[in-house]
Design an enzyme around this catalytic site. Structure first.
Site: not given
Length: 754
Positions: A33-34, A219-220, A250, A596
């Site tokens: 996504k980044t 983002d997020e 998330q 992670r």
DNA sequence: CTCCTTTGTCTTTTT
DNA sequence: GACAAAGGAG
């Protein structure tokens, strides 16, 4: 698109190319996504959008800086023109500029939670109906009210049927607001709320930013709250170009007001929105994803999606049940040592915990084995008492209306100003509707005793207020440390802890120096601004150490090897979530933790845990039962450190504060305890055998030794044999520390002539 | 006013 | 066990 050097799959590419209108990207963990966000911003600039018109909002300062760097790497100067920041720092900037429109002076102070709490406590003490012991309850309500953009009265009507003490809450909220306003201060929630107010009350200001931010990227998005969503909606109203990326699985901040609804209902809010789903994971192995998918499936409130990976590897999730917390930590230490003998290095490892309180055992165990580590989450450098105290003088200099900082330091260092004098100051200020500072400079309002006792402090305050206007940041901080009397008081005390405090203050001055070097024209006020909004993970660097962190703190990060520890009912999920029958967020947190990991995941629980001064028993977490494709580990072993006895958890009573303060000088990470013997440990593990030239037999009880870092100490006991031999050494003023001699021997010299 | 002892709360997570 | 708040002695 061709000139953008990002490799993208077709779904990612579609998201990048959808430049106009509202866009929602559902991006599973590790799905790039980044990369999409960065590629999109680069693409916008390439098709001719002025970088000045682009806004990118991230969750942490670290993420913001990283994105900025990436864009700059691709596009050079043009990239640096993009405004990237967190919601909170963006709002702080906007408010500084137009604070007067809301009746604040631009020098307003940002109160962190600690300061807010002090104010709540103080006003509750002043309020007849309220009881200061319920301050956290009041805080929670005030924060919730602000997030819902409700005034004290409106909030009262909203909750009065459900909350018994709604009336008291209203009063405390009102008093708190008045006090913040008087102090020319804003809390974290205010940064968002006042920005909304500014936009709603001043259409010209809103228009200015609408014209500027033609392309907004968030983002997020799953972790935004109502106010944050409102801010981006207001900003995007004219251009309509709102691009949000997130993953409802998330969402782990609902306790802080984040609304998972924001992402779930985005398509309803923007019926014309294009929606893209990224499901290919580029980070983890198939079995790690299997574990993640099987856990998160148990949640009802989500959009079905299935992460998949081309990285086929069946046996990368292992499970181990430890006897107790100490054994758990010891096994992790052992596993890390083994992995580090292979291809892995310390920085590829992370130990993830549900709560900060679980990190201590790992710190102790890693120290013992010479494993370098850093702890993230929990206390920060800027939350230390001595730092807060020093900064209070600076706050006072910049914003003399700030009542809280005066109370903090009026008698620190001690100037003979006691409770009665402070009470008089408070009541005179209250009676006249004045700030504490204006009372101080009008001492005729006070009794002659109080006036006399406060005079020295007033003089210091006035000097600081004068000097901050002309001095450079470093110059000012040096002046402040001396003029406040902090330096001489800490020097004179002779207390070991005060010595540490002074060192920390010196580190603060170093931080200022560094800041000044990086930002040549920066003022003291700019420094204070940057301090209020930093977090721990912002300071992660590339040194070689194991990361010990809460899961919240590593959101967005990834590691080759991840240990999820403390997987017990009552710990993870927490007791509270079980009692409330609300474990879905806990499960999402587990999902975040699992994803992670790139190569290896170790999931661990302990049947007994030492908590609250006693041993408690725990059942294995339900989440372990929900994980598919995991296997009991054969790699951990009960006899690894056979000479050690785990059955009765040994608690060495560490003298003063164990090593917390010893390493604290390595600004800026607070509470950073670098593995004690890091450098040496590396030598011993990398050379694959402990240094053989050391004669262990010399290290016996009652021997006096000289440690390179801690100075002279006395061996009070030893245990174990050969490589497992451990010595407990008492250092003067530092308490007892335990060392694995295989690791620490090179650091210890026997002192012959005692 | 300051220093010392005792007592009660606490452990979820943080911009 | 850790830390803050409260209470008592000098």
């Amino acid at each position: 698109m061709e000139s953008v050097n990002f490799k993208l799959n077709s779904e990612q590419q579609k998201a990048v190319l959808a430049t106009e209108g509202p866009v929602l990207v559902i991006a599973g963990a590790g799905s790039g996504k980044t990369r999409v966000l960065t590629a999109r911003i680069c693409h916008l600039i390439e098709i001719g959008v002025d970088p000045y018109n682009i806004l990118a909002i991230t969750f942490t300062n670290k993420a913001a800086n990283e994105m900025k760097e990436r864009i700059e790497r691709s596009l050079g100067y043009a990239g640096s023109q993009v405004w990237t920041s967190t919601f909170h720092s963006m709002c702080a900037k906007i408010l500084r500029f137009d604070a007067e429109r809301l009746g604040y002076s631009p020098d307003f102070t940002i109160y962190t939670e600690l300061e807010s709490e002090r104010v709540v406590k103080r006003v509750a003490e002043n309020c007849l109906d309220a009881d200061a012991k319920y301050k956290s309850e009041y805080m929670w309500h005030i924060s919730r009210a602000k997030t819902l953009a409700l005034s004290p009265d409106d909030y009262y009507y909203a909750i009065k049927d459900d909350v018994q003490n709604a009336g008291t809450i209203k009063q405390v909220y009102k008093l708190y607001e008045e006090e913040l306003r008087r102090s020319n201060s804003l809390d974290f929630d205010d940064l968002l709320l006042k920005t909304v107010e500014l936009f709603e009350n001043c259409p010209d200001v809103l228009e200015k930013y609408q014209r500027r931010f033609k392309y907004i990227n968030v983002d997020e998005f799953q972790d935004t709250n109502k106010l944050q969503y409102k801010i981006v909606k207001l900003l995007a109203k004219e251009s309509g170009n709102l691009f949000v990326v997130g993953d409802e699985d998330q969402s782990i901040y609902s306790w802080r007001g984040a609304e998972i609804k924001n992402i779930l209902d985005f398509p309803k809010d923007f019926p014309k929105a294009q929606v893209f789903k990224l499901e290919q994971n580029y980070r983890s192995t198939t079995s790690i994803l299997k574990a993640a998918n099987s856990v998160i499936k148990h949640n009802a409130n989500r959009n079905e999606k299935n992460l998949w990976s081309e990285n086929k590897e069946e046996n990368s999730v292992e499970f181990y049940e430890a006897y107790n917390d100490r054994e758990e930590a010891s096994q992790v230490a052992r596993m890390i040592s083994i992995l580090c003998r292979g291809d892995e290095s310390y920085k590829d490892m992370a130990v993830l915990v549900r709560a900060n309180s679980l990190t201590r055992t790992f710190e102790e165990e890693f120290n013992l084995h010479g494993i370098p580590y850093k702890v993230f989450g929990g206390f920060r450098f800027f939350e230390r008492k001595e730092i807060k105290d020093a900064l209070a003088y600076v706050r006072l200099a910049i914003n003399p209306s700030d009542n809280d900082c005066i109370l903090r330091v009026v008698n620190y260092p001690k100037r003979g100003v006691g409770t009665s004098t402070v009470e008089e100051l408070k009541s005179v200020a209250e009676k006249n509707g004045m700030t504490f500072f204006s009372v101080l400079v009008n001492p005729q309002l006070l009794s002659s005793t109080a006036a006399k006792k406060l005079a020295p402090f007033t003089e210091i305050a006035m000097k600081l207020i004068e000097c901050v206007k002309t001095m450079r940041p470093t110059e000012f901080f040096n002046f402040m440390v001396q003029a406040s009397g902090l330096e001489s008081a800490l020097k004179a005390s002779g207390d070991k802890e005060d010595e540490n405090r002074l060192e920390n203050i010196e580190e603060l001055v170093n931080a200022v120096k560094e800041f000044e070097t990086d930002n040549l024209d920066a003022t003291v006020s700019d420094f204070m601004q940057s301090v209020a909004l930093v977090s721990d993970t912002d300071e992660m660097d590339d040194d070689n150490y194991v990361t010990i962190a809460t899961i919240h703190a590593v959101k967005g990060l990834e590691f080759d090897n991840v240990f999820i520890v403390g997987c017990e009912e009552g710990i993870f999920p927490t007791q509270r979530s079980i009692a409330d029958c609300d474990v879905e967020e806990e499960r999402r947190l587990m999902y975040v933790a699992i994803t992670r990991a790139r190569k290896k995941l170790f999931v661990m629980n302990a049947t007994q845990r030492y908590r609250f001064g006693r041993t408690e028993s725990f059942n294995k977490s339900r989440f372990i039962g929900e994980m598919r494709g995991i296997q009991p580990s054969v790699r951990f072993s009960n006899s690894a450190y056979g000479t050690r006895d785990y059955s009765a958890p040994k608690r060495t009573t560490f003298g003063v504060n164990d090593d917390k303060n010893i390493y604290s000088s390595s600004y800026p990470t607070a509470y950073q305890t670098k593995g004690t013997l890091g450098g040496f440990a590396k030598q011993s593990t990398e050379s694959k055998k402990p240094s053989s030239g050391v004669n262990y037999d010399k290290f016996v009880k009652d021997t006096v030794v000289e440690h390179s870092k801690f100075g002279r100490g006395l061996i009070i006991s030893t245990s174990g044999e050969g490589e497992d031999k451990i010595a407990a050494i008492a250092f003067k003023g530092l308490g007892v520390k335990r060392f694995s001699l295989a690791v620490a021997a090179p650091l210890l010299k026997i002192v012959e002539d005692v």
